[in-house]
Design an enzyme around this catalytic site. Structure first.
Site, PDB file in Angstrom:
ATOM      1  N   ASP A  46       0.838  -1.204   0.000  1.00 56.86           N
ATOM      2  CA  ASP A  46       0.000   0.000   0.000  1.00 56.86           C
ATOM      3  C   ASP A  46       0.870   1.251   0.000  1.00 56.86           C
ATOM      4  OD1 ASP A  46      -2.933   1.092   0.727  1.00 56.86           O
ATOM      5  OD2 ASP A  46      -1.428   2.258   1.809  1.00 56.86           O
ATOM      6  N   TYR A  51       3.062   9.903  -0.615  1.00 51.01           N
ATOM      7  CA  TYR A  51       4.137   9.322   0.213  1.00 51.01           C
ATOM      8  C   TYR A  51       5.516   9.549  -0.423  1.00 51.01           C
ATOM      9  CZ  TYR A  51       0.314   6.604   2.418  1.00 51.01           C
ATOM     10  OH  TYR A  51      -0.847   6.198   3.037  1.00 51.01           O
ATOM     11  N   LYS A  76      -2.749   5.778  -4.330  1.00 53.47           N
ATOM     12  CA  LYS A  76      -3.853   6.708  -4.046  1.00 53.47           C
ATOM     13  C   LYS A  76      -3.626   8.060  -4.712  1.00 53.47           C
ATOM     14  CE  LYS A  76      -3.744   4.621   0.563  1.00 53.47           C
ATOM     15  NZ  LYS A  76      -2.300   4.569   0.910  1.00 53.47           N
ATOM     16  N   HIS A 109      -7.650   9.474  -2.042  1.00 49.41           N
ATOM     17  CA  HIS A 109      -6.999   9.420  -0.729  1.00 49.41           C
ATOM     18  C   HIS A 109      -7.870  10.010   0.397  1.00 49.41           C
ATOM     19  CE1 HIS A 109      -2.642   9.179   0.961  1.00 49.41           C
ATOM     20  NE2 HIS A 109      -3.515   8.960   1.927  1.00 49.41           N
ATOM     21  N   LEU A 191      -2.174  -0.468  13.811  1.00 47.07           N
ATOM     22  CA  LEU A 191      -1.585  -0.546  15.157  1.00 47.07           C
ATOM     23  C   LEU A 191      -1.714   0.792  15.885  1.00 47.07           C
ATOM     24  CD1 LEU A 191       1.731  -2.390  14.093  1.00 47.07           C
ATOM     25  CD2 LEU A 191      -0.393  -3.437  14.946  1.00 47.07           C
ATOM     26  N   ILE A 229      -2.892  -3.236   6.726  1.00 46.64           N
ATOM     27  CA  ILE A 229      -1.630  -2.950   6.042  1.00 46.64           C
ATOM     28  C   ILE A 229      -0.627  -2.342   7.032  1.00 46.64           C
ATOM     29  CG2 ILE A 229      -2.382  -2.737   3.633  1.00 46.64           C
ATOM     30  CD1 ILE A 229      -3.019   0.251   4.270  1.00 46.64           C
ATOM     31  N   SER A 232       6.151  -1.320   8.832  1.00 45.58           N
ATOM     32  CA  SER A 232       7.356  -1.345   9.652  1.00 45.58           C
ATOM     33  C   SER A 232       8.575  -1.290   8.747  1.00 45.58           C
ATOM     34  CB  SER A 232       7.424  -2.610  10.518  1.00 45.58           C
ATOM     35  OG  SER A 232       8.632  -2.596  11.255  1.00 45.58           O
ATOM     36  N   VAL A 233       9.611  -0.642   9.232  1.00 41.54           N
ATOM     37  CA  VAL A 233      10.886  -0.682   8.520  1.00 41.54           C
ATOM     38  C   VAL A 233      11.874  -1.589   9.253  1.00 41.54           C
ATOM     39  CG1 VAL A 233      10.614   1.593   7.442  1.00 41.54           C
ATOM     40  CG2 VAL A 233      11.712   1.423   9.702  1.00 41.54           C
ATOM     41  N   ARG A 237      10.059  -6.952  12.924  1.00 43.30           N
ATOM     42  CA  ARG A 237       8.640  -6.584  13.016  1.00 43.30           C
ATOM     43  C   ARG A 237       7.911  -6.889  11.706  1.00 43.30           C
ATOM     44  NH1 ARG A 237       9.101  -0.603  15.748  1.00 43.30           N
ATOM     45  NH2 ARG A 237       9.280  -1.264  17.935  1.00 43.30           N
TER      46      ARG A 237
HETATM   47  N1  LIG Z   1      -5.297   6.278   3.585  1.00 47.27           N
HETATM   48  C1  LIG Z   1      -4.728   7.016   4.490  1.00 47.27           C
HETATM   49  O1  LIG Z   1      -5.077   8.196   4.685  1.00 47.27           O
HETATM   50  C2  LIG Z   1      -3.619   6.457   5.316  1.00 47.27           C
HETATM   51  C3  LIG Z   1      -3.145   7.162   6.428  1.00 47.27           C
HETATM   52  C4  LIG Z   1      -2.133   6.589   7.187  1.00 47.27           C
HETATM   53  C5  LIG Z   1      -1.616   5.352   6.832  1.00 47.27           C
HETATM   54  N2  LIG Z   1      -2.086   4.694   5.721  1.00 47.27           N
HETATM   55  C6  LIG Z   1      -1.534   3.377   5.305  1.00 47.27           C
HETATM   56  O2  LIG Z   1      -1.595   2.478   6.402  1.00 47.27           O
HETATM   57  C7  LIG Z   1      -0.295   1.957   6.654  1.00 47.27           C
HETATM   58  C8  LIG Z   1      -0.110   1.642   8.116  1.00 47.27           C
HETATM   59  O3  LIG Z   1      -0.365   2.784   8.914  1.00 47.27           O
HETATM   60  P1  LIG Z   1       0.773   3.579   9.710  1.00 47.27           P
HETATM   61  O4  LIG Z   1       2.073   3.415   9.032  1.00 47.27           O
HETATM   62  O5  LIG Z   1       0.251   4.952   9.902  1.00 47.27           O
HETATM   63  O6  LIG Z   1       0.758   2.925  11.159  1.00 47.27           O
HETATM   64  P2  LIG Z   1       0.791   1.450  11.812  1.00 47.27           P
HETATM   65  O7  LIG Z   1       1.005   0.400  10.796  1.00 47.27           O
HETATM   66  O8  LIG Z   1      -0.393   1.383  12.704  1.00 47.27           O
HETATM   67  O9  LIG Z   1       2.052   1.585  12.759  1.00 47.27           O
HETATM   68  C9  LIG Z   1       3.347   1.763  12.252  1.00 47.27           C
HETATM   69  C10 LIG Z   1       4.262   2.066  13.442  1.00 47.27           C
HETATM   70  O10 LIG Z   1       4.241   0.961  14.356  1.00 47.27           O
HETATM   71  C11 LIG Z   1       5.551   0.422  14.473  1.00 47.27           C
HETATM   72  N3  LIG Z   1       5.412  -1.029  14.451  1.00 47.27           N
HETATM   73  C12 LIG Z   1       5.157  -1.805  13.373  1.00 47.27           C
HETATM   74  N4  LIG Z   1       5.101  -3.088  13.719  1.00 47.27           N
HETATM   75  C13 LIG Z   1       5.329  -3.149  15.057  1.00 47.27           C
HETATM   76  C14 LIG Z   1       5.414  -4.200  15.983  1.00 47.27           C
HETATM   77  N5  LIG Z   1       5.250  -5.472  15.600  1.00 47.27           N
HETATM   78  N6  LIG Z   1       5.659  -3.909  17.283  1.00 47.27           N
HETATM   79  C15 LIG Z   1       5.814  -2.630  17.666  1.00 47.27           C
HETATM   80  N7  LIG Z   1       5.750  -1.565  16.830  1.00 47.27           N
HETATM   81  C16 LIG Z   1       5.518  -1.837  15.530  1.00 47.27           C
HETATM   82  C17 LIG Z   1       6.341   0.946  13.298  1.00 47.27           C
HETATM   83  O11 LIG Z   1       7.694   1.128  13.664  1.00 47.27           O
HETATM   84  P3  LIG Z   1       8.949   0.766  12.705  1.00 47.27           P
HETATM   85  O12 LIG Z   1       8.563   1.077  11.291  1.00 47.27           O
HETATM   86  O13 LIG Z   1      10.018   1.667  13.230  1.00 47.27           O
HETATM   87  O14 LIG Z   1       9.248  -0.679  12.920  1.00 47.27           O
HETATM   88  C18 LIG Z   1       5.674   2.300  13.067  1.00 47.27           C
HETATM   89  O15 LIG Z   1       6.187   3.269  13.950  1.00 47.27           O
HETATM   90  C19 LIG Z   1       0.609   3.093   6.148  1.00 47.27           C
HETATM   91  O16 LIG Z   1       1.933   2.685   5.991  1.00 47.27           O
HETATM   92  C20 LIG Z   1      -0.084   3.465   4.881  1.00 47.27           C
HETATM   93  O17 LIG Z   1       0.221   2.518   3.870  1.00 47.27           O
HETATM   94  C21 LIG Z   1      -3.075   5.236   4.970  1.00 47.27           C
END
Ligand SMILES: NC(=O)c1ccc[n+]([C@@H]2O[C@H](COP(=O)([O-])OP(=O)(O)OC[C@H]3O[C@@H](n4cnc5c(N)ncnc54)[C@H](OP(=O)(O)O)[C@@H]3O)[C@@H](O)[C@H]2O)c1
Length: 274
Positions: A46, A51, A76, A109, A191, A229, A232-233, A237
């Protein structure tokens, strides 16, 4: 390798229920992260024009050697590109950066209601779909009134609405609306960017199963029926977030997590984000 279940979208296209997000990952780093994710077994990626890392995603896909039909790529349309002609041009630009001839899912988006362009924009997505350049189209961050308006004025029900969704913001009413209309619910920030991982109920369940809080939260999403989706980088994880098929939450666990719903938004409010 872990087998991720597919969700069948309302036009028959199948989408992996668990994919990999790349929000806030710089372009160069995205190539490494997506390569790791593909190596771990993720097949759905995704990204979004805003981005700034569609090229990074494209490089990782090209280098993977995986057959295109095994991958599910979502991107998006950014807000300033809404409107028919700008949408069509922005889509071409996204495909160019990804190095692909089609995407699997193309999303608006944000509705940006003050611009009042999302109906016209969605009609451009319908053309992209008809031209076979996206296998499915949908929206992101749409609230019920925005969806109602689309359903009234356009011909194709969105396949997906991707919204902020996690134990702190469970979107019960919106999910019910989706179910009624055949729209798949996809959760972003599944998360809550870490904000729910210290919740007592989640930590307790994680300890009981010998898994991590993130795995409990992802398991909750899957059992709720959400597409997710996580981003993590971090190599371990990335693997850990895919390793969520070896345990199952009980009804009591699910009920305990249901109790964590508290209107927690980590991102903008779609009604006012323009
Ligand atoms: N449509 C929209 O408007 C919209 C908005 C926001 C996001 N998104 C999409 O949704 C995806 C996910 O959302 P998000 O990136 O905002 O947040 P998320 O997936 O809820 O959380 C990512 C964060 O959690 C950490 N993390 C990941 N796996 C973990 C684990 N197993 N244990 C502990 N911490 C962990 C990551 O750290 P590290 O990376 O440092 O490991 C990062 O800081 C985005 O990447 C994007 O593709 C869409």
């Amino acid at each position: 390798m872990t087998s991720v279940p597919n969700v069948t979208l309302n036009n028959g296209v199948t989408m992996p229920q668990l994919g990999f997000g790349v929000f806030q990952v710089p372009d160069e780093e995205t190539t490494t992260a997506v390569a790791r994710a593909l190596e771990a077994g993720y097949r759905s990626i995704d990204t979004a024009a805003i981005y700034g890392n569609e090229r990074g995603v494209g490089r990782a896909i090209a280098a993977s050697g995986l057959p295109r039909e095994e991958l599910f790529v979502t991107t998006k349309l950014w807000n300033e590109d809404q409107g028919r002609d700008r949408t069509l041009a922005a889509f071409d630009a996204s495909l160019g950066r990804l190095g692909l001839d089609h995407v699997d899912l193309y999303l608006i988006h944000w509705p940006t209601p003050a611009r009042d362009l999302y109906v016209e924009t969605y009609k451009a997505l319908e053309k992209i779909l008809a031209d076979g350049r996206a296998r499915a189209i949908g929206v992101s961050n749409f609230q019920i009134p925005h969806l109602r308006r689309l359903l009234e004025h356009t011909g194709i029900t969105p396949a997906v609405n991707q919204v902020e969704l996690h134990p702190g913001l469970q979107q019960t009413e919106l999910r019910a609306f989706h179910a009624e209309h055949g729209i798949a619910t996809e959760g972003w920030s599944p998360l809550a960017q870490g904000a729910v991982l210290g919740d007592e109920a989640i930590v307790g369940i994680a300890e009981a199963y010998g898994v991590t809080p993130a795995q409990v939260v992802l398991r909750w999403h899957l059992q709720t029926g959400n597409i997710v989706i996580p981003k993590s980088v971090t190599a371990d994880r990335i693997r850990q977030n895919l390793d969520v098929f070896g345990f199952e939450l009980t009804d009591a666990d699910m009920a305990a997590i249901a109790g964590l719903d508290r209107g927690l938004r980590t991102g903008p409010d779609p009604d006012t984000f323009n």
